[in-house]
Design an enzyme around this catalytic site. Structure first.
Site, mmCIF file in Angstrom:
data_model
loop_
_atom_site.group_PDB
_atom_site.id
_atom_site.type_symbol
_atom_site.label_atom_id
_atom_site.label_comp_id
_atom_site.label_asym_id
_atom_site.label_seq_id
_atom_site.Cartn_x
_atom_site.Cartn_y
_atom_site.Cartn_z
ATOM 1 C CD GLU A 48 5.794 2.276 -3.676
ATOM 2 O OE1 GLU A 48 5.005 2.073 -4.725
ATOM 3 O OE2 GLU A 48 5.762 3.218 -3.281
ATOM 4 C CB CYS A 105 12.037 7.357 -3.787
ATOM 5 S SG CYS A 105 11.291 7.743 -2.341
ATOM 6 C CB CYS A 158 6.072 5.960 9.793
ATOM 7 S SG CYS A 158 6.995 7.531 10.551
ATOM 8 C CB CYS A 188 2.501 13.262 9.383
ATOM 9 S SG CYS A 188 4.128 13.345 9.873
ATOM 10 C CB CYS A 224 1.876 10.624 6.316
ATOM 11 S SG CYS A 224 2.921 9.356 5.867
ATOM 12 C CB CYS A 258 2.245 0.152 -6.926
ATOM 13 S SG CYS A 258 3.802 -0.597 -7.927
HETATM 14 N N1 SAH Z 1 9.559 10.467 7.103
HETATM 15 C C1 SAH Z 1 10.398 11.381 6.352
HETATM 16 C C2 SAH Z 1 10.624 10.903 4.937
HETATM 17 C C3 SAH Z 1 9.187 10.037 4.279
HETATM 18 S S1 SAH Z 1 7.874 10.996 3.672
HETATM 19 C C4 SAH Z 1 9.738 12.530 6.315
HETATM 20 O O1 SAH Z 1 8.626 12.863 6.622
HETATM 21 O O2 SAH Z 1 10.204 13.733 6.030
HETATM 22 C C5 SAH Z 1 8.459 11.700 2.328
HETATM 23 C C6 SAH Z 1 7.593 13.014 2.207
HETATM 24 O O3 SAH Z 1 6.456 12.893 1.640
HETATM 25 C C7 SAH Z 1 7.624 14.147 3.506
HETATM 26 O O4 SAH Z 1 7.929 15.347 3.087
HETATM 27 C C8 SAH Z 1 6.094 13.914 3.564
HETATM 28 O O5 SAH Z 1 5.568 14.894 4.512
HETATM 29 C C9 SAH Z 1 5.435 13.557 2.356
HETATM 30 N N2 SAH Z 1 4.123 13.131 2.535
HETATM 31 C C10 SAH Z 1 3.876 12.155 3.280
HETATM 32 N N3 SAH Z 1 2.361 11.774 2.905
HETATM 33 C C11 SAH Z 1 2.042 12.461 1.910
HETATM 34 C C12 SAH Z 1 0.677 12.662 1.092
HETATM 35 N N4 SAH Z 1 -0.206 12.090 1.248
HETATM 36 N N5 SAH Z 1 0.749 13.800 0.256
HETATM 37 C C13 SAH Z 1 1.839 14.256 0.039
HETATM 38 N N6 SAH Z 1 3.017 14.289 0.811
HETATM 39 C C14 SAH Z 1 3.153 13.569 1.517
HETATM 40 FE FE1 SF4 Z 2 6.488 9.180 9.156
HETATM 41 FE FE2 SF4 Z 2 5.328 11.727 8.710
HETATM 42 FE FE3 SF4 Z 2 7.198 10.952 7.249
HETATM 43 FE FE4 SF4 Z 2 4.711 9.924 7.045
HETATM 44 S S1 SF4 Z 2 5.286 12.050 6.665
HETATM 45 S S2 SF4 Z 2 6.673 8.848 6.907
HETATM 46 S S3 SF4 Z 2 4.324 9.652 9.171
HETATM 47 S S4 SF4 Z 2 7.328 11.221 9.414
#
Ligand code: SAH
Ligand code: SF4
Length: 378
Positions: free
Chosen positions: A92, A105, A112, A116, A119, A347
């Protein structure tokens, strides 16, 4: 020989291609301008290139962005493209217009591997790295379709000025786990003959890949956002498993080193607000101690729930109080606000229909939305 996708070639790689075709390398500049500035998708339209070169290019190269599965515009003017990157993978790109800037973005991986806890992209696993052409292709597609959309009426000139002023690598994926494809993409974003964005207006967000943060400082420094989410290793190990490999002491040291070559004089820390997990006053105090005198800003992200999530969003009042604690310690703190949520569900449903592993459906309404300045009572 497979045709090479020119969207994936930075200046140097284009020069090499031209040399291999027996052409002069300086033609790379003209090609970049046609492709990235004018949005050319075929060689026929490149009127100042010799016919012989255009024919050679048609035989060896193409200009192809990822296919659009769906495109939606929200009532607040946020736009989202769901893009097919082959097989069952979809990613996306999100366009967020504001009075003083317009941000795109973009994604760097399908899925990934970092996994986390909060996420859904991570929860649903890693499919594959995007190629440079697929990363740049998101910008090419958004920029030029937005310009065409601005041309009102039949035969009206397509807008010549740039629409997108900022790019954030905050979509799906961990950009520094796809380093070799991401760096040439960044170079094209910064290249004056391509998108000509300032280094300060291109932000890479990472979960904390320490060696690659150092490499990025040397290879292509852009603004850096680090997803912190916890003030100590015990908690961060559980939320961001990558922390077990690169603990906070190393990550903070890497942030300090990065600032020596960074285009901005601060690091942005992203911090997802999880109810009862990382959102207490004690966590805020520990964060203030952790960052010490490191020049930084905090961006608090209210957690966006998804089915099967084991964590919850902190209540708004708690987020405000947490922000106030950081602000009281002199740290500029913003809270991300919701944008584009009316189209997110649609989406998301489409993403789910394409491939569950994209996780787009479940990232929730506002994880990429813009920060708003926190108003703390004086
Ligand atoms: N992988 C990279 C970039 C993509 S995620 C990273 O982790 O930084 C972009 C941002 O979205 C990150 O700060 C991540 O922690 C946040 N994010 C991921 N899942 C989320 C969720 N369910 N609610 C709020 N923020 C989220
Ligand atoms: Fe990957 Fe964590 Fe970023 Fe989600 S928040 S995209 S799992 S690094």
């Amino acid at each position: 020989m497979n045709a090479v996708n020119l969207l994936g070639l930075d200046g140097q790689a284009l020069e090499q291609l031209l040399q291999s075709l027996g052409e002069r390398p300086f033609r790379a500049r003209q090609l970049k301008r046609w492709i990235h500035r004018h949005g050319a998708a075929d060689f026929e339209s490149m009127s100042d290139l010799a016919r012989s070169l255009r024919e050679k290019l048609s035989g060896h190269a193409l200009i192809a962005a990822p296919g659009v599965i769906s495109h939606r515009t929200a009532p607040d003017a946020t736009q989202k493209w769901l893009l097919s990157v082959g097989g069952k993978d979809a990613v996306e790109a999100v366009y967020i217009p504001e009075p003083d800037r317009a941000t795109l973005c973009i994604s760097t991986q399908a899925g990934c591997a970092v996994n986390c806890v909060f996420c859904s992209t991570g929860k649903q696993g890693f499919s594959r790295n995007l190629a440079t052409a697929e990363i740049v292709g998101q910008l090419w597609l958004a920029e030029h379709s937005l310009r065409r959309a601005d041309a009102v009426g039949v035969g009206a000139p397509v807008r010549a000025e740039r629409v997108i002023s900022n790019v954030v690598l905050m979509g799906m994926g961990e950009p520094l786990q796809n380093y070799d494809a991401v760096v040439p993409a960044l170079r094209l974003m910064l290249d004056d003959d391509a998108y000509g964005l300032s280094r300060r207006r291109v932000t890479l967000s990472t979960a904390g890949m320490v060696p690659q943060i150092d490499r990025l400082a040397q290879d292509c420094p852009v603004a850096l956002a680090v997803s912190l989410h916890a003030p100590d290793d015990a908690l961060r190990d559980t939320l961001v498993p990558l922390n077990r490999k690169y603990p906070l002491r190393e990550l903070m040291a890497a942030c300090r080193r990065y600032l020596r070559s960074a285009p901005r004089d601060f690091i942005t820390f992203e911090y997802v607000m999880l109810d009862g997990v990382n959102d207490s006053d004690a966590h805020a105090r520990a964060l203030v101690r952790l960052v010490g005198d490191l020049p930084c800003k905090f961006n608090l992200i209210p957690f966006n729930p998804f089915p099967g999530a084991t964590v919850r969003r902190s209540p708004p009042q708690r987020i405000q109080e947490f922000a106030a604690r950081l602000a009281a310690a002199g740290i500029v703190t913003t809270i991300r606000r919701t944008r584009g949520d009316q189209i997110e569900a649609a989406c998301g449903q489409l993403a789910g229909a394409v491939d569950d592993r994209t996780g787009i459906a479940d990232r929730g309404p506002d994880h990429r939305a813009r920060p708003v300045p926190l108003r703390v009572a004086p």
